[in-house]
Design a protein around this motif. Structure first.
Motif, PDB file in Angstrom:
ATOM      1  N   LEU A   1       0.829  -1.210   0.000  1.00  0.00           N
ATOM      2  CA  LEU A   1       0.000   0.000   0.000  1.00  0.00           C
ATOM      3  C   LEU A   1       0.862   1.258   0.000  1.00  0.00           C
ATOM      4  O   LEU A   1       1.762   1.413   0.823  1.00  0.00           O
ATOM      5  CB  LEU A   1      -0.906   0.005   1.231  1.00  0.00           C
ATOM      6  CG  LEU A   1      -1.814   1.218   1.408  1.00  0.00           C
ATOM      7  CD1 LEU A   1      -2.857   1.287   0.287  1.00  0.00           C
ATOM      8  CD2 LEU A   1      -2.506   1.171   2.779  1.00  0.00           C
ATOM      9  N   GLN A   2       0.563   2.164  -0.931  1.00  0.00           N
ATOM     10  CA  GLN A   2       1.256   3.445  -1.032  1.00  0.00           C
ATOM     11  C   GLN A   2       0.366   4.541  -0.434  1.00  0.00           C
ATOM     12  O   GLN A   2      -0.775   4.711  -0.862  1.00  0.00           O
ATOM     13  CB  GLN A   2       1.579   3.768  -2.494  1.00  0.00           C
ATOM     14  CG  GLN A   2       2.349   2.673  -3.215  1.00  0.00           C
ATOM     15  CD  GLN A   2       3.685   2.387  -2.579  1.00  0.00           C
ATOM     16  OE1 GLN A   2       4.465   3.303  -2.331  1.00  0.00           O
ATOM     17  NE2 GLN A   2       3.976   1.119  -2.315  1.00  0.00           N
ATOM     18  N   ILE A   3       0.892   5.258   0.550  1.00  0.00           N
ATOM     19  CA  ILE A   3       0.116   6.274   1.271  1.00  0.00           C
ATOM     20  C   ILE A   3       0.513   7.669   0.808  1.00  0.00           C
ATOM     21  O   ILE A   3       1.700   8.022   0.807  1.00  0.00           O
ATOM     22  CB  ILE A   3       0.329   6.169   2.786  1.00  0.00           C
ATOM     23  CG1 ILE A   3      -0.095   4.784   3.309  1.00  0.00           C
ATOM     24  CG2 ILE A   3      -0.413   7.280   3.518  1.00  0.00           C
ATOM     25  CD1 ILE A   3      -1.567   4.548   3.298  1.00  0.00           C
ATOM     26  N   ILE A   4      -0.480   8.462   0.434  1.00  0.00           N
ATOM     27  CA  ILE A   4      -0.279   9.889   0.172  1.00  0.00           C
ATOM     28  C   ILE A   4      -1.176  10.649   1.144  1.00  0.00           C
ATOM     29  O   ILE A   4      -2.404  10.497   1.119  1.00  0.00           O
ATOM     30  CB  ILE A   4      -0.642  10.267  -1.273  1.00  0.00           C
ATOM     31  CG1 ILE A   4       0.243   9.506  -2.272  1.00  0.00           C
ATOM     32  CG2 ILE A   4      -0.511  11.791  -1.483  1.00  0.00           C
ATOM     33  CD1 ILE A   4      -0.166   9.715  -3.730  1.00  0.00           C
ATOM     34  N   PHE A   5      -0.571  11.425   2.024  1.00  0.00           N
ATOM     35  CA  PHE A   5      -1.352  12.229   2.952  1.00  0.00           C
ATOM     36  C   PHE A   5      -1.763  13.538   2.276  1.00  0.00           C
ATOM     37  O   PHE A   5      -0.942  14.202   1.628  1.00  0.00           O
ATOM     38  CB  PHE A   5      -0.551  12.532   4.217  1.00  0.00           C
ATOM     39  CG  PHE A   5      -0.384  11.340   5.117  1.00  0.00           C
ATOM     40  CD1 PHE A   5      -1.465  10.800   5.786  1.00  0.00           C
ATOM     41  CD2 PHE A   5       0.851  10.749   5.283  1.00  0.00           C
ATOM     42  CE1 PHE A   5      -1.317   9.699   6.610  1.00  0.00           C
ATOM     43  CE2 PHE A   5       1.021   9.648   6.097  1.00  0.00           C
ATOM     44  CZ  PHE A   5      -0.068   9.118   6.768  1.00  0.00           C
ATOM     45  N   ILE A   6      -3.024  13.885   2.427  1.00  0.00           N
ATOM     46  CA  ILE A   6      -3.541  15.148   1.902  1.00  0.00           C
ATOM     47  C   ILE A   6      -4.274  15.820   3.055  1.00  0.00           C
ATOM     48  O   ILE A   6      -5.328  15.348   3.498  1.00  0.00           O
ATOM     49  CB  ILE A   6      -4.484  14.916   0.710  1.00  0.00           C
ATOM     50  CG1 ILE A   6      -3.722  14.214  -0.425  1.00  0.00           C
ATOM     51  CG2 ILE A   6      -5.080  16.235   0.228  1.00  0.00           C
ATOM     52  CD1 ILE A   6      -4.555  13.892  -1.642  1.00  0.00           C
ATOM     53  N   THR A   7      -3.696  16.922   3.571  1.00  0.00           N
ATOM     54  CA  THR A   7      -4.217  17.489   4.805  1.00  0.00           C
ATOM     55  C   THR A   7      -4.027  19.008   4.830  1.00  0.00           C
ATOM     56  O   THR A   7      -3.465  19.591   3.899  1.00  0.00           O
ATOM     57  CB  THR A   7      -3.531  16.809   6.013  1.00  0.00           C
ATOM     58  OG1 THR A   7      -4.186  17.186   7.213  1.00  0.00           O
ATOM     59  CG2 THR A   7      -2.051  17.129   6.054  1.00  0.00           C
ATOM     60  N   GLU A   8      -4.479  19.624   5.905  1.00  0.00           N
ATOM     61  CA  GLU A   8      -4.481  21.084   5.972  1.00  0.00           C
ATOM     62  C   GLU A   8      -3.281  21.657   6.699  1.00  0.00           C
ATOM     63  O   GLU A   8      -3.077  22.871   6.666  1.00  0.00           O
ATOM     64  CB  GLU A   8      -5.769  21.555   6.660  1.00  0.00           C
ATOM     65  CG  GLU A   8      -7.023  21.265   5.840  1.00  0.00           C
ATOM     66  CD  GLU A   8      -8.290  21.723   6.539  1.00  0.00           C
ATOM     67  OE1 GLU A   8      -8.224  21.975   7.765  1.00  0.00           O
ATOM     68  OE2 GLU A   8      -9.333  21.828   5.877  1.00  0.00           O
ATOM     69  N   ASN A   9      -2.477  20.849   7.371  1.00  0.00           N
ATOM     70  CA  ASN A   9      -1.313  21.380   8.068  1.00  0.00           C
ATOM     71  C   ASN A   9      -0.167  20.395   7.949  1.00  0.00           C
ATOM     72  O   ASN A   9      -0.356  19.235   7.585  1.00  0.00           O
ATOM     73  CB  ASN A   9      -1.628  21.671   9.547  1.00  0.00           C
ATOM     74  CG  ASN A   9      -2.092  20.426  10.278  1.00  0.00           C
ATOM     75  OD1 ASN A   9      -1.299  19.521  10.512  1.00  0.00           O
ATOM     76  ND2 ASN A   9      -3.370  20.392  10.644  1.00  0.00           N
ATOM     77  N   ASP A  10       1.029  20.877   8.274  1.00  0.00           N
ATOM     78  CA  ASP A  10       2.224  20.044   8.066  1.00  0.00           C
ATOM     79  C   ASP A  10       2.811  19.503   9.360  1.00  0.00           C
ATOM     80  O   ASP A  10       3.950  19.049   9.383  1.00  0.00           O
ATOM     81  CB  ASP A  10       3.285  20.845   7.314  1.00  0.00           C
ATOM     82  CG  ASP A  10       3.740  22.091   8.070  1.00  0.00           C
ATOM     83  OD1 ASP A  10       3.221  22.325   9.188  1.00  0.00           O
ATOM     84  OD2 ASP A  10       4.588  22.825   7.544  1.00  0.00           O
ATOM     85  N   GLN A  11       2.035  19.477  10.445  1.00  0.00           N
ATOM     86  CA  GLN A  11       2.597  19.090  11.743  1.00  0.00           C
ATOM     87  C   GLN A  11       2.989  17.613  11.807  1.00  0.00           C
ATOM     88  O   GLN A  11       3.815  17.210  12.633  1.00  0.00           O
ATOM     89  CB  GLN A  11       1.617  19.416  12.867  1.00  0.00           C
ATOM     90  CG  GLN A  11       0.307  18.652  12.803  1.00  0.00           C
ATOM     91  CD  GLN A  11      -0.586  18.929  13.996  1.00  0.00           C
ATOM     92  OE1 GLN A  11      -0.132  18.945  15.142  1.00  0.00           O
ATOM     93  NE2 GLN A  11      -1.866  19.171  13.740  1.00  0.00           N
TER      94      GLN A  11
END
Length: 242
Positions: free
Chosen positions: A78-88
């Motif tokens: 499984l390849q994970i790409i995070f798509i989110t509103e902050n970089d913490q």
């Protein structure tokens, strides 16, 4: 070539719609599911076995990274790409081998770059797996931006050093980010975990000496040594006496 299967995990309907639109415009990818909760995400990974997951971390709640690790244990490719509103969580994301980390609002070109990185990473995973199946005579080491093909017979031991893992041969060493546990699965049974930080080729050990509270394994034509814990020394001796 079969299109890569994608699951979107985001509780924001507008973000899901944007991602779906981008995927529809790009050949070679097939959206097979959209989920909006942690439970549905894990269920989708188990049932659908997607190639790529586009994940908004907020839906995973507390210990979200642990949920990702569990999914990768179930479905290692499984390849994970995070798509989110902050970089913490960016650093932690890459520590679990996420392919990319994209900040909202989502920019199309940036998104397509992430998909391409996921495709390349999956190709590398499949290549490594093919070699792993090939009688375990070759181990493939992903070291930074290189793929190294090491003869199993040349490896003296593998050592965990902080966040990296090091393959030791007589004259060289090669670093990788793969865990000692992952590497152990790819090597023959005579590579024995002698210590929590060492995986040793017992076929190469020429002598063992006590050293304070531990033991040291020595190898031919090399000044390198590997550690053997007191808890493991009897098992090592039993193996080598057979």
């Amino acid at each position: 070539m079969q299109p890569l299967k994608i699951v979107i995990a985001d509780d924001d309907a507008s973000a899901r719609a944007t991602l779906k639109h981008f995927i529809d415009l790009c050949n070679g990818y097939d959206l097979i599911g959209e989920v909006d909760s942690r439970e549905k995400f894990i269920e989708a990974i188990i049932k659908e076995k997607p190639n790529i997951a586009l994940v908004e971390l907020n839906i995973l709640g507390i210990n979200g990274m642990e949920a990702i690790k569990s999914c990768k244990d179930i479905h290692p490719s499984l390849q994970i790409i995070f798509i989110t509103e902050n970089d913490q969580f960016a650093v932690e994301a890459f520590n679990i081998s996420a392919v990319d980390y994209i900040l909202k609002p989502i920019e199309r070109t940036r998104f397509y770059m992430a998909l391409e990185k996921a495709r390349k990473s999956l190709n590398i995973f499949n290549m490594m797996n093919d070699y792993r199946v090939n009688e375990k005579t070759i181990v493939v080491v992903k070291s930074y931006n290189r793929l190294l093909f090491l003869s199993v017979n040349d490896i003296l031991f593998v050592e965990k050093q902080a966040r990296k893992t090091v393959f030791h041969t007589c004259n060289n060493q090669y670093e990788t980010t793969k865990s000692l546990r992952e590497i152990e699965k790819s090597l023959p049974g005579y590579f024995f975990k002698t210590h929590r930080s060492f995986l040793v080729n017992l076929h190469k050990v020429i002598r063992i000496e006590s050293f304070g509270e531990t033991y040291l394994a020595y190898f031919p034509q090399s000044t390198k040594v590997a550690h053997i814990s007191k808890l493991k020394i009897r098992e090592v001796q039993a193996y080598m006496s057979n």
